[in-house]
Design an enzyme around this catalytic site. Structure first.
Site, short mmCIF file in Angstrom:
data_model
loop_
_atom_site.label_atom_id
_atom_site.label_comp_id
_atom_site.label_asym_id
_atom_site.label_seq_id
_atom_site.Cartn_x
_atom_site.Cartn_y
_atom_site.Cartn_z
N SER A 1 36.24 40.63 36.11
CA SER A 1 37.67 40.31 36.03
C SER A 1 37.87 39.36 34.85
O SER A 1 37.39 39.63 33.75
CB SER A 1 38.16 39.71 37.35
OG SER A 1 39.57 39.57 37.33
N HIS B 1 39.22 44.42 36.16
CA HIS B 1 40.62 44.22 36.50
C HIS B 1 41.48 44.21 35.24
O HIS B 1 41.50 43.21 34.50
CB HIS B 1 40.80 42.90 37.26
CG HIS B 1 40.08 42.86 38.58
ND1 HIS B 1 39.76 41.69 39.21
CD2 HIS B 1 39.62 43.86 39.37
CE1 HIS B 1 39.13 41.96 40.34
NE2 HIS B 1 39.04 43.27 40.46
N ASP C 1 36.53 39.18 44.77
CA ASP C 1 36.34 40.63 44.77
C ASP C 1 34.89 40.94 44.41
O ASP C 1 34.36 40.44 43.43
CB ASP C 1 37.29 41.29 43.76
CG ASP C 1 37.27 42.80 43.86
OD1 ASP C 1 36.94 43.33 44.94
OD2 ASP C 1 37.61 43.46 42.85
#
Length: 205
Positions: free
Chosen positions: A22, A49, A145
């Protein structure tokens, strides 16, 4: 960095390499892929992401950094050794077995992390298809995540590596996995690539 307990790495062949990232992950992924050998004998999956509109450009960046073919995931794409398949910005990168072939199966169900695409969902799917031969790597990113998916991958006999704090822009996602005792290594992206290379060659750690 707090002391973390590292897990042993399985000695099975490498079946699939799944990379999750991310915030700060773009640079980390590039450094990792540049250090990865030309051949590891396994397909490579990436969940980063990013908004969907940026994914074609991101795929070109990944292809340039890795020297490999890279594409944005579409339903039914077959996984092939050395080919990089990148999650769309609007769907989880999941897998399904079609006889002897493993194919992309896009999924948009809500993930526990709230992320779309979700590293958790990718790791979970890799665990179901590849089990002990699945290997996940968690790079820089905010939040958690990848934690649930890492636990699932470990339960299936697979392994997870994470980026270290010193080289992470945001040590959130890697930290969650490391502090849960799920990581087999906590290293810089180039050193993580060398560990993956050793696993691919069957070299003991």
């Amino acid at each position: 960095m707090a002391d973390v307990t590292l897990r042993a790495m399985p000695d099975t062949a490498l079946g699939c390499l799944a990379l999750g990232a991310s915030t700060g992950g773009l640079y980390a992924l590039g450094e990792f892929l540049k250090a990865l050998p030309e051949r590891i004998g396994a397909p490579i999956l990436v969940t980063q992401h990013l908004p969907d509109v940026f994914m074609p450009f991101f795929a070109r960046q990944i292809a340039a950094a890795s020297g490999r073919n890279a594409c944005v995931a579409d339903e039914g794409i077959p996984l092939e050794p050395e080919r990089i398949v990148i999650a769309r910005g609007d769907a989880h990168l999941c897998l399904a077995r079609d006889g002897k072939t493993v194919r992309v199966a896009l999924n948009r169900d809500p993930a526990s992390s709230g992320c779309l695409p979700s590293v958790d969902r990718m790791f979970w799917s890799v665990s179901e298809i590849y089990g002990r031969t699945g290997l996940g790597v968690v790079f820089s990113g905010m939040g958690r995540d990848g934690l649930v998916g890492s636990a699932r991958l470990i339960d299936s006999g697979g392994a997870v590596l994470v980026q270290n704090q010193e080289t992470s822009a945001v040590w959130g996602m890697p930290r969650a996995v490391a502090e849960a005792g799920l990581a087999s290594a906590v290293l810089s992206p180039p050193d993580l690539a060398r560990r993956v290379a050793a696993r691919a060659k069957g070299v003991p750690w």
